[in-house]
Design a protein around this motif. Structure first.
Motif, PDB file in Angstrom:
ATOM      1  N   VAL A   1       0.858  -1.190   0.000  1.00  0.00           N
ATOM      2  CA  VAL A   1       0.000   0.000   0.000  1.00  0.00           C
ATOM      3  C   VAL A   1       0.897   1.244   0.000  1.00  0.00           C
ATOM      4  N   TYR A   2       0.664   2.160  -0.969  1.00  0.00           N
ATOM      5  CA  TYR A   2       1.432   3.405  -1.099  1.00  0.00           C
ATOM      6  C   TYR A   2       0.497   4.592  -0.924  1.00  0.00           C
ATOM      7  N   ALA A   3       1.075   5.709  -0.449  1.00  0.00           N
ATOM      8  CA  ALA A   3       0.352   6.995  -0.410  1.00  0.00           C
ATOM      9  C   ALA A   3       1.136   8.009  -1.239  1.00  0.00           C
ATOM     10  N   GLN A   4       0.426   8.811  -2.037  1.00  0.00           N
ATOM     11  CA  GLN A   4       1.062   9.858  -2.842  1.00  0.00           C
ATOM     12  C   GLN A   4       0.341  11.165  -2.585  1.00  0.00           C
ATOM     13  N   ASP A   5       1.116  12.197  -2.115  1.00  0.00           N
ATOM     14  CA  ASP A   5       0.458  13.468  -1.787  1.00  0.00           C
ATOM     15  C   ASP A   5       0.179  14.260  -3.048  1.00  0.00           C
ATOM     16  N   VAL A   6      -0.468  15.411  -2.860  1.00  0.00           N
ATOM     17  CA  VAL A   6      -0.872  16.218  -4.019  1.00  0.00           C
ATOM     18  C   VAL A   6       0.325  16.764  -4.769  1.00  0.00           C
ATOM     19  N   ALA A   7       1.489  16.820  -4.084  1.00  0.00           N
ATOM     20  CA  ALA A   7       2.700  17.303  -4.743  1.00  0.00           C
ATOM     21  C   ALA A   7       3.379  16.200  -5.537  1.00  0.00           C
ATOM     22  N   GLY A   8       2.832  15.008  -5.486  1.00  0.00           N
ATOM     23  CA  GLY A   8       3.388  13.899  -6.237  1.00  0.00           C
ATOM     24  C   GLY A   8       4.438  13.096  -5.495  1.00  0.00           C
ATOM     25  N   ASN A   9       4.631  13.399  -4.203  1.00  0.00           N
ATOM     26  CA  ASN A   9       5.599  12.647  -3.415  1.00  0.00           C
ATOM     27  C   ASN A   9       4.977  11.314  -3.001  1.00  0.00           C
ATOM     28  N   LYS A  10       5.720  10.239  -3.210  1.00  0.00           N
ATOM     29  CA  LYS A  10       5.211   8.893  -2.952  1.00  0.00           C
ATOM     30  C   LYS A  10       5.869   8.319  -1.699  1.00  0.00           C
ATOM     31  N   SER A  11       5.015   7.750  -0.815  1.00  0.00           N
ATOM     32  CA  SER A  11       5.532   7.176   0.428  1.00  0.00           C
ATOM     33  C   SER A  11       6.239   5.856   0.167  1.00  0.00           C
ATOM     34  N   ALA A  12       6.931   5.380   1.199  1.00  0.00           N
ATOM     35  CA  ALA A  12       7.409   3.997   1.178  1.00  0.00           C
ATOM     36  C   ALA A  12       6.185   3.085   1.245  1.00  0.00           C
ATOM     37  N   GLY A  13       6.304   1.889   0.728  1.00  0.00           N
ATOM     38  CA  GLY A  13       5.176   0.961   0.739  1.00  0.00           C
ATOM     39  C   GLY A  13       5.021   0.250   2.079  1.00  0.00           C
ATOM     40  N   THR A  14       3.765   0.020   2.450  1.00  0.00           N
ATOM     41  CA  THR A  14       3.464  -0.804   3.623  1.00  0.00           C
ATOM     42  C   THR A  14       3.015  -2.169   3.108  1.00  0.00           C
ATOM     43  N   THR A  15       3.719  -3.208   3.528  1.00  0.00           N
ATOM     44  CA  THR A  15       3.384  -4.553   3.059  1.00  0.00           C
ATOM     45  C   THR A  15       2.508  -5.263   4.086  1.00  0.00           C
ATOM     46  N   VAL A  16       1.415  -5.835   3.611  1.00  0.00           N
ATOM     47  CA  VAL A  16       0.530  -6.640   4.478  1.00  0.00           C
ATOM     48  C   VAL A  16       0.326  -8.005   3.817  1.00  0.00           C
ATOM     49  N   THR A  17       0.265  -9.036   4.637  1.00  0.00           N
ATOM     50  CA  THR A  17       0.008 -10.403   4.136  1.00  0.00           C
ATOM     51  C   THR A  17      -1.453 -10.747   4.382  1.00  0.00           C
ATOM     52  N   VAL A  18      -2.117 -11.223   3.349  1.00  0.00           N
ATOM     53  CA  VAL A  18      -3.537 -11.584   3.464  1.00  0.00           C
ATOM     54  C   VAL A  18      -3.667 -12.776   4.423  1.00  0.00           C
ATOM     55  N   ILE A  19      -4.491 -12.585   5.431  1.00  0.00           N
ATOM     56  CA  ILE A  19      -4.670 -13.602   6.488  1.00  0.00           C
ATOM     57  C   ILE A  19      -5.735 -14.615   6.075  1.00  0.00           C
ATOM     58  N   ASP A  20      -5.490 -15.888   6.415  1.00  0.00           N
ATOM     59  CA  ASP A  20      -6.450 -16.969   6.141  1.00  0.00           C
ATOM     60  C   ASP A  20      -7.541 -16.942   7.199  1.00  0.00           C
ATOM     61  N   LYS A  21      -8.746 -16.583   6.794  1.00  0.00           N
ATOM     62  CA  LYS A  21      -9.896 -16.602   7.702  1.00  0.00           C
ATOM     63  C   LYS A  21     -11.013 -17.487   7.156  1.00  0.00           C
ATOM     64  N   THR A  22     -10.684 -18.265   6.138  1.00  0.00           N
ATOM     65  CA  THR A  22     -11.682 -19.150   5.532  1.00  0.00           C
ATOM     66  C   THR A  22     -11.510 -20.558   6.087  1.00  0.00           C
ATOM     67  N   ALA A  23     -12.570 -21.051   6.716  1.00  0.00           N
ATOM     68  CA  ALA A  23     -12.511 -22.413   7.277  1.00  0.00           C
ATOM     69  C   ALA A  23     -12.458 -23.437   6.149  1.00  0.00           C
ATOM     70  N   PRO A  24     -11.809 -24.580   6.385  1.00  0.00           N
ATOM     71  CA  PRO A  24     -11.817 -25.645   5.373  1.00  0.00           C
ATOM     72  C   PRO A  24     -13.241 -26.108   5.083  1.00  0.00           C
ATOM     73  N   ALA A  25     -13.458 -26.674   3.925  1.00  0.00           N
ATOM     74  CA  ALA A  25     -14.753 -27.294   3.618  1.00  0.00           C
ATOM     75  C   ALA A  25     -14.971 -28.476   4.562  1.00  0.00           C
ATOM     76  N   ILE A  26     -16.233 -28.855   4.713  1.00  0.00           N
ATOM     77  CA  ILE A  26     -16.545 -30.027   5.548  1.00  0.00           C
ATOM     78  C   ILE A  26     -15.812 -31.241   4.984  1.00  0.00           C
ATOM     79  N   PRO A  27     -15.106 -32.011   5.833  1.00  0.00           N
ATOM     80  CA  PRO A  27     -14.379 -33.188   5.324  1.00  0.00           C
ATOM     81  C   PRO A  27     -15.322 -34.186   4.662  1.00  0.00           C
ATOM     82  N   LYS A  28     -14.805 -34.877   3.651  1.00  0.00           N
ATOM     83  CA  LYS A  28     -15.532 -35.997   3.057  1.00  0.00           C
ATOM     84  C   LYS A  28     -15.033 -37.267   3.735  1.00  0.00           C
TER      85      LYS A  28
END
Length: 352
Positions: A84-111
């Protein structure tokens, strides 16, 4: 801005505007899960916020006057790294913030594959590498881990038919699936029935078997009759007709699940008494009494309560009993007893 010479003469003023060359701070980003469709957080007020996955832009938004932003994105796979980056109105770009997508999806019902009362391993498929737990009520009876293809095989103690088991899968992120409910099926055959003595003079076979089991009586491959055991296991099966002594019959028990016992073989017992023997004339001079009776039976002769003699009936059904001369006017009592111990009626002969 002014210039002034040594004589004190002052130039006209020049106006200069200070340029913004300071980049915004890296945005603060809230957690993103594999169920998220927005990325939220805070940054410099009015800055343009861009969310990327690698070089692909997933979405943009402009922070409000308080610096809050909300960028709409498509759902991302757990483990994906977003920047995720932020860029101000003057065109200055921030350093990026890295986030990892978290697993919140339960497994399917076992067969889960079929579980019987003979099963000692529960097998099936679920999410790869998931932890699998098997419960009976609140009691855990087995645990294991699925392989890289999602297959699992978990050892358990044999369970009683009709028992309800629930199988859960938990992924590495700690999400637990809904439970797969499985009822233990009956695959255990009943014990062979117990059959009480059955005679050639009977048409009802009785005995004991598994409660409520279907009991079938056969002669060879021919079904003679069937019935059902009571809740206490007793049964009474009427068959088509009387059976000949020494015939071998077989009783089977089949439970409600369709499991059939091994056969219980039993022989039809001779319970039919011989016919009353015939006898010829006997005089006070006779030393034998002869007649006809059931083949191979034993014929007994008494005079009152006094034993006179006996003989075995021939294959042609004739007999001759040797005896001492009997008193004129006395009465002989003659009967036959077969090999099974069945006793005929009496034949009375008066000595002449």
């Amino acid at each position: 801005m002014y210039a002034q010479d040594a004589a004190g003469n002052k130039s006209a003023g020049t106006t200069v505007t200070v340029s913004d060359k300071t980049a915004p701070a890296a945005p603060k980003v809230n957690s993103v899960t594999d169920a998220s469709t927005t990325v939220t957080g805070t940054t410099e007020a009015g800055a343009k916020v861009t969310v990327q996955s690698g070089s692909a832009i997933l979405g943009t938004d402009t922070a409000d006057s308080k610096g809050s932003f909300k960028v709409t994105i498509a759902k991302q796979k757990a483990g994906t790294k977003l920047t995720v980056y932020a860029q101000d109105v003057a065109g200055n770009k921030s350093a990026g913030t890295t986030v990892t997508v978290i697993d919140k999806t339960a497994p399917a019902i076992p067969k889960v594959n079929t579980i019987s009362d003979a099963t000692t391993y529960v097998t099936g498929t679920t999410e790869a590498n998931a932890a699998v737990t098997i419960k009976r009520g609140s009691t855990t009876i087995g645990t294991g881990t699925a392989d890289s293809k999602g297959n699992f095989k978990i050892k358990i103690a044999k369970q009683k038919a009709g028992t309800k088991l629930v199988v859960y899968a938990k992924d590495a992120a700690g999400n637990t699936s809904a439970g797969a409910s499985v009822t233990v099926i009956d695959k255990t055959a009943p014990a062979a029935p117990t059959v009480y003595t059955f005679g050639d003079n009977q048409t009802t076979v009785t005995g004991k078997a598994e409660a409520s089991a279907k009991v079938t009586i056969k002669s060879g491959k021919t079904v003679l009759g069937y019935g059902y055991a009571s809740s206490k296991g007793t049964f009474s099966v009427k068959i088509k007709s009387k059976q000949k002594a020494a015939t071998t019959l077989t009783a089977y028990a089949t439970d409600k699940a369709g499991n059939t016992s091994t056969g219980r073989s039993f022989k039809v017992v001779d319970k039919t008494p011989p016919a009353t023997p015939t006898a010829g004339t006997v005089t006070y001079k006779s030393t034998t009494v002869s007649g006809k009776a059931e083949k191979y039976a034993t014929v007994y002769v008494y005079n009152g309560s006094h034993y006179v003699g006996k003989a075995t009936v021939s294959s042609k059904g004739t007999y001759t009993v040797h005896m001492k001369k009997q008193k004129k006017g006395s009465t002989l009592k003659i009967y036959a007893k077969d090999k099974a111990g069945n006793k005929s009626g009496y034949r009375y002969v008066k000595v002449k």
